[in-house]
Design a protein around this motif. Structure first.
Motif, PDB file in Angstrom:
ATOM      1  N   THR A  47       1.231  -1.360  -0.108  1.00 22.98           N
ATOM      2  CA  THR A  47      -0.049   0.037   0.200  1.00 22.98           C
ATOM      3  C   THR A  47       0.751   1.268  -0.388  1.00 22.98           C
ATOM      4  N   LEU A  48       1.020   2.222  -1.106  1.00 23.16           N
ATOM      5  CA  LEU A  48       1.457   3.293  -1.696  1.00 23.16           C
ATOM      6  C   LEU A  48       0.730   4.037  -1.424  1.00 23.16           C
ATOM      7  N   PRO A  49       1.237   5.590  -1.102  1.00 20.74           N
ATOM      8  CA  PRO A  49       0.705   6.627  -1.538  1.00 20.74           C
ATOM      9  C   PRO A  49       0.684   7.189  -3.151  1.00 20.74           C
ATOM     10  N   THR A  50      -0.004   7.729  -3.558  1.00 21.60           N
ATOM     11  CA  THR A  50      -0.372   7.869  -5.025  1.00 21.60           C
ATOM     12  C   THR A  50      -0.472   9.217  -5.430  1.00 21.60           C
ATOM     13  N   ASP A  51      -0.556   9.955  -6.980  1.00 24.66           N
ATOM     14  CA  ASP A  51      -0.136  10.924  -6.857  1.00 24.66           C
ATOM     15  C   ASP A  51      -0.661  12.089  -5.925  1.00 24.66           C
ATOM     16  N   SER A  52      -2.031  11.011  -6.233  1.00 21.42           N
ATOM     17  CA  SER A  52      -3.229  12.294  -4.966  1.00 21.42           C
ATOM     18  C   SER A  52      -3.235  12.672  -3.692  1.00 21.42           C
ATOM     19  N   GLY A  53      -1.884  11.618  -3.157  1.00 23.93           N
ATOM     20  CA  GLY A  53      -2.215  11.619  -1.642  1.00 23.93           C
ATOM     21  C   GLY A  53      -3.081  10.385  -1.237  1.00 23.93           C
ATOM     22  N   LYS A  67       4.537  14.655  -4.231  1.00 25.61           N
ATOM     23  CA  LYS A  67       4.510  16.387  -4.373  1.00 25.61           C
ATOM     24  C   LYS A  67       5.228  16.049  -6.002  1.00 25.61           C
ATOM     25  N   SER A  68       6.003  15.571  -5.839  1.00 20.82           N
ATOM     26  CA  SER A  68       7.153  15.870  -6.929  1.00 20.82           C
ATOM     27  C   SER A  68       6.276  15.801  -8.062  1.00 20.82           C
ATOM     28  N   HIS A  69       5.670  13.648  -7.677  1.00 20.14           N
ATOM     29  CA  HIS A  69       4.463  13.008  -8.345  1.00 20.14           C
ATOM     30  C   HIS A  69       3.182  14.314  -9.683  1.00 20.14           C
ATOM     31  N   GLN A  70       2.907  14.759  -8.607  1.00 16.41           N
ATOM     32  CA  GLN A  70       1.382  15.046  -8.647  1.00 16.41           C
ATOM     33  C   GLN A  70       2.298  16.102 -10.240  1.00 16.41           C
ATOM     34  N   LYS A  71       3.482  17.306  -9.813  1.00 19.35           N
ATOM     35  CA  LYS A  71       4.408  17.991 -10.835  1.00 19.35           C
ATOM     36  C   LYS A  71       4.637  17.540 -11.647  1.00 19.35           C
TER      37      LYS A  71
END
Length: 154
Positions: free
Chosen positions: A13-19, A77-81
């Motif tokens: 289970t990991l956080p996605t780019d949406s958190g 945050k990096s993934h979101q950018k």
């Protein structure tokens, strides 16, 4: 050595780019392309991500529709950018603690210009609907890779 074809895909289970958290086993019943890459917004990783982006409609329509997931040790945050900059239509997973990367055997000692460091060995796992690794692409070269993955999925 990475997890091999024929083995069950280790759950995580990991956080996605949406958190939001995503658990791999929640995708049972679907094909999953889990591609691991070293770093957001670097040349090879951008090439690979953009090729998956450009072929994404095929991954969603083919004989074996697939969920595409990118995973790296970068932050949410990096993934979101990265996702926004290149209009990536698939989910990116943030494995900042390298737990999944280590479990899959792709957090490795690497060397460049005579210096050694720990990093992601670019690898893609194709996971079948039963949660078993169907195919492993090791030491991936980014250019043309998404097409090769598409050929395996059909």
């Amino acid at each position: 050595m990475p997890i091999a074809a024929g083995q069950p895909a280790p759950d995580f289970t990991l956080p996605t780019d949406s958190g939001e958290p995503l658990t791999l086993s929640s995708l049972r019943g679907q094909w999953v392309v889990l591609y691991a890459y070293p770093k957001d917004d670097t040349s090879g990783c951008t090439t690979e991500a953009c090729e998956f982006r450009d072929l994404f409609p095929k991954f969603r329509k083919g004989k074996h529709q697939a969920v595409v997931l990118g995973i790296s040790p970068d932050s949410v945050k990096s993934h979101q950018k990265f996702k926004a900059k290149y209009e990536l239509p698939f989910t990116l997973l943030a494995d900042e603690d390298k737990v999944a990367l280590q479990t899959y055997g792709i957090w490795k000692e690497k060397s460049m210009y005579g210096r050694t460091y720990m990093g992601v060995e670019r690898t893609t796992f194709v996971i079948n609907p039963e949660g078993v690794i169907a195919h492993v692409f090791e030491k991936v070269k980014p250019a043309g890779h998404a097409e090769a993955v598409m050929a395996v999925i059909g």
